[in-house]
Motif scaffolding. Structure first.
Motif, PDB file in Angstrom:
ATOM      1  N   GLN A 190       0.810  -1.229   0.000  1.00 17.54           N
ATOM      2  CA  GLN A 190       0.000   0.000   0.000  1.00 17.54           C
ATOM      3  C   GLN A 190       0.841   1.276   0.000  1.00 17.54           C
ATOM      4  OE1 GLN A 190      -2.368  -0.532   3.538  1.00 17.54           O
ATOM      5  NE2 GLN A 190      -0.833   0.359   4.893  1.00 17.54           N
ATOM      6  N   VAL A 194       0.660   2.705   9.181  1.00 16.38           N
ATOM      7  CA  VAL A 194      -0.138   3.341  10.225  1.00 16.38           C
ATOM      8  C   VAL A 194       0.137   2.625  11.544  1.00 16.38           C
ATOM      9  CG1 VAL A 194      -2.452   3.949  11.036  1.00 16.38           C
ATOM     10  CG2 VAL A 194      -1.959   3.919   8.578  1.00 16.38           C
ATOM     11  N   ASP A 196      -1.038   2.733  15.596  1.00 16.74           N
ATOM     12  CA  ASP A 196      -2.056   3.297  16.481  1.00 16.74           C
ATOM     13  C   ASP A 196      -1.744   2.956  17.931  1.00 16.74           C
ATOM     14  OD1 ASP A 196      -4.349   4.535  17.377  1.00 16.74           O
ATOM     15  OD2 ASP A 196      -5.675   2.855  16.894  1.00 16.74           O
ATOM     16  N   VAL A 206       1.062   8.188  10.806  1.00 16.10           N
ATOM     17  CA  VAL A 206       1.093   7.606   9.468  1.00 16.10           C
ATOM     18  C   VAL A 206       2.400   8.040   8.826  1.00 16.10           C
ATOM     19  CG1 VAL A 206      -0.262   9.553   8.582  1.00 16.10           C
ATOM     20  CG2 VAL A 206      -0.043   7.477   7.220  1.00 16.10           C
ATOM     21  N   SER A 234     -11.362   6.095  13.171  1.00 15.91           N
ATOM     22  CA  SER A 234     -10.364   5.032  13.311  1.00 15.91           C
ATOM     23  C   SER A 234      -8.992   5.543  12.899  1.00 15.91           C
ATOM     24  CB  SER A 234     -10.747   3.835  12.437  1.00 15.91           C
ATOM     25  OG  SER A 234     -10.612   4.168  11.060  1.00 15.91           O
ATOM     26  N   GLU A 236      -7.062   4.284  10.644  1.00 16.30           N
ATOM     27  CA  GLU A 236      -6.972   4.276   9.184  1.00 16.30           C
ATOM     28  C   GLU A 236      -7.693   5.476   8.585  1.00 16.30           C
ATOM     29  OE1 GLU A 236      -5.727   3.243   5.525  1.00 16.30           O
ATOM     30  OE2 GLU A 236      -5.160   2.192   7.356  1.00 16.30           O
ATOM     31  N   GLU A 237      -8.830   5.835   9.142  1.00 20.44           N
ATOM     32  CA  GLU A 237      -9.560   7.014   8.658  1.00 20.44           C
ATOM     33  C   GLU A 237      -8.758   8.289   8.897  1.00 20.44           C
ATOM     34  OE1 GLU A 237     -14.196   5.500   9.319  1.00 20.44           O
ATOM     35  OE2 GLU A 237     -13.112   6.531  10.928  1.00 20.44           O
ATOM     36  N   GLN A 240      -5.939   8.379   6.318  1.00 21.47           N
ATOM     37  CA  GLN A 240      -6.377   8.707   4.955  1.00 21.47           C
ATOM     38  C   GLN A 240      -6.612  10.207   4.799  1.00 21.47           C
ATOM     39  OE1 GLN A 240      -6.495   6.809   2.259  1.00 21.47           O
ATOM     40  NE2 GLN A 240      -5.695   5.094   3.462  1.00 21.47           N
TER      41      GLN A 240
END
Length: 261
Positions: A190, A194, A196, A206, A234, A236-237, A240
């Motif tokens: 990818q 990330v 967390d 990130v 989240s 990932e959100e 992004q």
């Protein structure tokens, strides 16, 4: 060429005026008459003309008889800086712009064995109990930049780190070599990592690779974010939302590296 007999004050003033003439050209004023240059530089017409003709003789300016414009030789002035700049010097202004744009702390690091070493950092506020500055080290496996560097680094080092084992600093996230191996494969696919709350509770980040002119990863760049208890976003959100700006910044550093060759 400035005469060796010129006084220091006269030499400095001449240099300043010459640079002012060069700097007065921009995207909105790429071609100007003598009068327009004089107005923008706040110089007399005679003085502006003298500097324009000198710059024309040196090859930095060209004229069709009425309008003046810069030539591509001006780029050499920028290349001279880039060729002498170190990687941190290239990265720092980009990190400053990135941090101001996303309103979060931004950093860059390189890999030293199984650890990352911070080579540049711009912080907006203190979001970690442990202070971070240039030279700070962390285990690569617990950080987003470290995982990027491991994922895109040599297979030999990657296997050494996996074989040595590691510990979760917070008890969250990846805890086994098998899980880390799978995560590194995902990062290679990818193009970003990330993490967390694996380095510190309340912190997520990130990271993306910074490529050199040969397409080899030279460093990693990241953005760190606080985890707000009231937010349902989240990791990932959150990543992004930051990723486009982060990728753009990494691309800017690569362009500077390419230009410095």
């Amino acid at each position: 060429m400035v005469s060796e007999q010129a006084t220091p004050s006269a030499s400095v003033q001449s240099l300043a005026r010459g640079l002012a003439v060069i700097s007065c050209f921009d995207a909105e004023h790429s071609s100007m008459t003598l009068s327009e240059v004089a107005v923008r530089t706040e110089l007399s017409r005679a003085t502006a003309r003298r500097f324009l003709l000198t710059l024309q003789e040196l090859g930095y300016v060209r004229s069709n008889g009425k309008h003046f414009e810069l030539t591509s030789k001006v780029l050499q002035l920028g290349y001279s800086y880039l060729s002498s700049a170190t990687l941190p010097q290239m990265i720092e202004p980009v990190l400053e712009d990135l941090s101001a744009k996303v309103h979060e702390s931004a950093s860059a690091s390189v890999l030293d064995g199984s650890q990352i070493v911070y080579i540049a950092r711009v912080h907006t506020r203190s979001i970690m109990r442990v202070g971070i500055s240039v030279g700070t080290r962390f285990p690569a496996v617990n950080t987003s930049m470290g995982r990027v560097l491991l994922a895109f680094g040599s297979e030999e080092l990657r296997e050494e780190v996996l074989a040595a084992g590691f510990a979760s600093r917070t008890g969250l996230g990846i805890k086994t070599p098998a899980a880390l191996r799978k995560e590194l494969e995902k990062i290679r696919t990818q193009g970003y990592a990330v993490v967390d709350q694996e380095l510190e509770i309340g912190l997520r980040s990130v990271a993306v690779p910074i490529y050199n002119a040969d397409g080899v990863v030279a460093a990693a760049m990241n953005v760190s974010m606080s985890v707000h208890t009231a937010s349902e976003q989240s990791a990932e959100e959150a990543a992004q939302a930051i990723l486009p700006s982060l990728l753009e910044a990494a691309g800017q550093v690569r362009e500077a590296i390419v230009a410095s060759r």
